[in-house]
Design a protein around this motif. Structure first.
Motif, mmCIF file in Angstrom:
data_model
loop_
_atom_site.group_PDB
_atom_site.id
_atom_site.type_symbol
_atom_site.label_atom_id
_atom_site.label_comp_id
_atom_site.label_asym_id
_atom_site.label_seq_id
_atom_site.Cartn_x
_atom_site.Cartn_y
_atom_site.Cartn_z
ATOM 1 N N PRO A 162 41.925 -41.520 74.564
ATOM 2 C CA PRO A 162 41.967 -40.328 73.990
ATOM 3 C C PRO A 162 41.007 -39.372 74.612
ATOM 4 N N ALA A 163 39.973 -39.548 75.214
ATOM 5 C CA ALA A 163 38.975 -38.819 75.996
ATOM 6 C C ALA A 163 39.433 -38.476 77.329
ATOM 7 N N GLY A 164 40.327 -39.424 77.844
ATOM 8 C CA GLY A 164 40.919 -39.153 79.294
ATOM 9 C C GLY A 164 40.289 -40.097 80.239
ATOM 10 N N ILE A 165 38.963 -40.742 79.793
ATOM 11 C CA ILE A 165 38.297 -41.669 80.669
ATOM 12 C C ILE A 165 37.392 -42.716 79.719
ATOM 13 N N ASP A 166 37.299 -44.062 79.959
ATOM 14 C CA ASP A 166 36.349 -44.687 79.319
ATOM 15 C C ASP A 166 35.193 -44.897 80.491
ATOM 16 N N LEU A 167 34.234 -44.286 80.451
ATOM 17 C CA LEU A 167 33.342 -44.515 81.392
ATOM 18 C C LEU A 167 32.510 -45.597 81.532
ATOM 19 N N PRO A 168 32.195 -46.240 80.306
ATOM 20 C CA PRO A 168 31.542 -47.660 80.211
ATOM 21 C C PRO A 168 32.581 -48.607 80.719
ATOM 22 N N GLY A 198 48.822 -35.583 79.505
ATOM 23 C CA GLY A 198 48.147 -34.663 79.324
ATOM 24 C C GLY A 198 46.949 -34.254 78.845
ATOM 25 N N VAL A 199 46.093 -35.306 78.718
ATOM 26 C CA VAL A 199 44.626 -35.267 78.622
ATOM 27 C C VAL A 199 43.837 -34.722 79.564
ATOM 28 N N SER A 200 42.831 -33.966 79.149
ATOM 29 C CA SER A 200 41.694 -33.297 80.053
ATOM 30 C C SER A 200 40.397 -33.863 79.699
ATOM 31 N N LEU A 201 39.409 -34.218 80.713
ATOM 32 C CA LEU A 201 38.152 -34.483 80.847
ATOM 33 C C LEU A 201 37.464 -33.351 80.237
ATOM 34 N N ARG A 206 33.140 -35.066 82.903
ATOM 35 C CA ARG A 206 33.077 -34.767 84.228
ATOM 36 C C ARG A 206 31.803 -34.999 85.159
ATOM 37 N N ARG A 207 30.697 -34.655 84.482
ATOM 38 C CA ARG A 207 29.467 -34.461 84.948
ATOM 39 C C ARG A 207 28.976 -36.023 84.965
ATOM 40 N N ALA A 208 29.203 -36.639 83.895
ATOM 41 C CA ALA A 208 28.897 -37.978 83.909
ATOM 42 C C ALA A 208 29.688 -39.052 84.872
ATOM 43 N N LEU A 209 30.871 -38.740 85.045
ATOM 44 C CA LEU A 209 31.831 -39.290 86.087
ATOM 45 C C LEU A 209 31.207 -39.174 87.343
ATOM 46 N N LEU A 210 30.941 -37.966 87.945
ATOM 47 C CA LEU A 210 30.067 -37.819 89.002
ATOM 48 C C LEU A 210 28.837 -38.584 89.334
ATOM 49 N N ALA A 211 27.952 -38.482 88.236
ATOM 50 C CA ALA A 211 26.684 -39.353 88.462
ATOM 51 C C ALA A 211 27.185 -40.779 88.466
ATOM 52 N N LEU A 212 28.116 -41.362 87.923
ATOM 53 C CA LEU A 212 28.479 -42.778 87.909
ATOM 54 C C LEU A 212 29.162 -42.997 89.334
ATOM 55 N N ALA A 213 29.724 -42.095 89.852
ATOM 56 C CA ALA A 213 30.172 -42.514 91.054
ATOM 57 C C ALA A 213 29.236 -42.562 92.170
ATOM 58 N N ALA A 214 28.050 -41.732 92.081
ATOM 59 C CA ALA A 214 26.957 -41.799 92.858
ATOM 60 C C ALA A 214 26.131 -42.900 92.575
ATOM 61 N N ALA A 215 25.868 -43.220 91.336
ATOM 62 C CA ALA A 215 25.029 -44.477 91.192
ATOM 63 C C ALA A 215 25.955 -45.759 91.768
ATOM 64 N N GLU A 216 27.035 -45.943 91.591
ATOM 65 C CA GLU A 216 28.015 -47.053 92.049
ATOM 66 C C GLU A 216 28.483 -46.944 93.173
ATOM 67 N N ASP A 217 28.192 -45.795 93.947
ATOM 68 C CA ASP A 217 28.819 -45.734 95.392
ATOM 69 C C ASP A 217 30.227 -45.830 95.385
ATOM 70 N N PHE A 218 31.096 -44.859 94.953
ATOM 71 C CA PHE A 218 32.461 -45.129 95.016
ATOM 72 C C PHE A 218 32.987 -43.452 95.045
ATOM 73 N N ARG A 235 38.893 -22.610 81.375
ATOM 74 C CA ARG A 235 39.222 -23.526 82.269
ATOM 75 C C ARG A 235 37.803 -24.225 82.707
ATOM 76 N N PRO A 236 37.652 -25.428 82.411
ATOM 77 C CA PRO A 236 36.188 -26.070 82.998
ATOM 78 C C PRO A 236 36.319 -26.251 84.360
ATOM 79 N N PRO A 237 35.416 -26.174 85.073
ATOM 80 C CA PRO A 237 35.138 -26.444 86.493
ATOM 81 C C PRO A 237 35.871 -27.629 86.931
ATOM 82 N N THR A 238 36.511 -27.681 87.942
ATOM 83 C CA THR A 238 36.800 -29.037 88.572
ATOM 84 C C THR A 238 35.867 -30.063 88.867
ATOM 85 N N LEU A 239 36.100 -31.006 89.234
ATOM 86 C CA LEU A 239 35.123 -31.951 89.503
ATOM 87 C C LEU A 239 34.661 -31.582 90.994
ATOM 88 N N LYS A 240 35.517 -31.108 91.948
ATOM 89 C CA LYS A 240 34.889 -30.650 93.095
ATOM 90 C C LYS A 240 34.290 -29.420 93.071
#
Length: 440
Positions: A162-168, A198-201, A206-218, A235-240
């Motif tokens: 329901p939140a758009g992504i399960d980060l764990p 139709g779900v939005s992060l 969004r910030r947690a996803l960016l941090a995870l991508a950096a930590a796990e290198d993808f 309108r929240p900021p895009t990830l980019k």
């Protein structure tokens, strides 16, 4: 007569993902009078062929006056093949700065034949060997799955929830794949009003996803076709826009905000490549062998629309934004009247903050055979969620698109769908009780 066995063709051609779009198009063609909640198309009430000529003229004047081109140079831009990366990269970056707060240099942009080509180019470039894997937040847009199949890139789904992504779950999947000797190269996500859910992060996710991508290198492949179409002015900021480590490859499209018939998309790939240049330069090499370049005429039409509105597609799409907000409200109110929360229908739905889509949970199997019956007997079309995910919940879930309809069509379509639901319930085609958890 020579024959070709499917088994002797590329393996992707046997994948159900490549059949989905054709099947849905065939149903629509077979029942042209049905009210259709199926296609994620932009509203057609503002289409005007005169705009095509206006936009071409605006771009021509831009080249003559602002760029100082001689008439023969203008002719060459419009009539010749043009550079592989595109001829409107500077206008694309101006638009991104104005509307999204994304700071990109023109050399990081490749203008593509729709966003679908952008997806394929990125996946083809990232797929170095059999270890490489694409992660997708599920349910996922069928186009990314199809592009991955064509690029021979295995796809591993991660629950959106329901939140758009399960980060764990995403972190666990990345670590599990690495332990198996596989290499997660990127995660595909639609952060704003995703297709199909139709779900939005949230900004925090969004910030947690960016941090995870950096930590796990993808890398993150951010697809943003619906971001302008919020149900309110927030309108929240895009990830980019908040990507300080160049983790995000940004996939853009002018199909919803510009003109779908132009078939113009783009990718911002500003990741440095060891030895010099950017990832965008590598994508351009692939494009030169795939489509050579994107039609300069099509690019000129999109450029003209950008120039006509100061390179702001937020300004250009104010009438459309009002329509989509109105339609979303009409659909939500219509569903609530026909399927009240305290009623016996067992039908529920989510409440997206914008975009083109929402998802219904229903107390019966919503498969392709029911869709065909819905079209034939009740004159209403929708999309089974099983076209977007193989999860158990998708068996009894439906995507409704509200973008291309009028308010009157929404009302009529809901009446027809309510009749289908009542008929299906009477026939006893109900789902098992262990999955009977309607959304609200």
């Amino acid at each position: 007569m020579a024959t070709v066995a499917v088994a002797d063709l590329h393996a992707s051609l046997a994948d159900p993902a490549l059949d989905s779009m054709n099947f849905l198009n065939e149903i629509a063609n077979d029942y042209p009078d049905a009210v259709s909640f199926a296609p994620g198309r932009p509203y057609e009430g503002f289409f005007d062929t005169a705009l095509i000529h206006d936009y071409l003229h605006r771009f021509e004047q831009h080249l003559l006056v602002e760029r100082g081109f001689a008439p023969e140079q203008v002719c060459r831009v419009l009539f010749q093949y043009g550079r592989t990366k595109g001829v409107i990269d500077d206008l694309v970056t101006r638009h991104l700065e104005i509307d999204e707060g994304i700071h990109a240099e023109p050399e990081s942009v490749v203008v593509t034949v729709g966003c679908q080509e952008a997806m394929f180019l990125v996946l083809r470039a990232l797929r170095a060997d059999d270890r490489d894997v694409l992660l997708t937040v599920t349910p996922a847009y069928v186009g990314i799955v199809g592009a991955a199949r064509l690029a021979d890139m295995p796809v591993v789904g991660v629950d959106g929830g329901p939140a758009g992504i399960d980060l764990p779950a995403l972190a666990g999947t990345v670590r599990r794949l690495r332990a198996e000797g596989r290499r997660p190269r990127a995660c595909y996500v639609v952060a704003d009003h995703s297709n199909p859910s139709g779900v939005s992060l949230s900004p925090a996710d969004r910030r947690a996803l960016l941090a995870l991508a950096a930590a796990e290198d993808f890398l993150i492949l951010e697809d943003n076709p619906y971001g302008l179409f919020s149900a309110d002015d927030e309108r929240p900021p895009t990830l980019k826009a908040i990507d300080s480590g160049r983790r995000v490859v940004y996939l853009g499209s002018f199909a919803k905000t510009g003109m779908p018939g132009a078939r113009v998309g783009y990718v911002v790939a500003d990741q440095p490549v060891a030895g010099g240049g950017l990832l965008a330069d590598q994508l351009a090499k692939l494009k030169s062998m795939l489509t050579v370049n994107t039609s300069p005429i099509a690019q000129a039409v999109i450029a003209g629309k950008l120039l006509a509105h100061g390179c702001s597609l937020v300004k250009a799409n104010q009438p459309e934004i009002a329509v989509y907000r109105r339609n979303l409200t009409r659909l939500l109110e219509g569903l609530a009247r026909r399927f009240p929360a305290d009623g016996p229908s067992g039908i529920g739905w989510n409440r997206p903050r914008g975009g083109f889509f929402l998802v219904l949970s229903v107390p019966f199997e919503a498969d392709d055979s029911l869709l065909e019956r819905s079209a034939r007997e009740f004159g209403v079309l929708w999309t089974p969620m099983r076209h977007f995910t193989t999860g158990a919940a998708a068996r009894c879930a439906i995507r409704l698109s509200f973008s291309v309809l009028t308010p009157e069509q929404i009302d009529e379509g809901l009446d027809r769908f309510a009749a289908l639901a009542a008929s299906t319930t009477r026939r006893g085609d109900l789902r098992p009780r262990d999955t009977d958890t309607p959304l609200r």
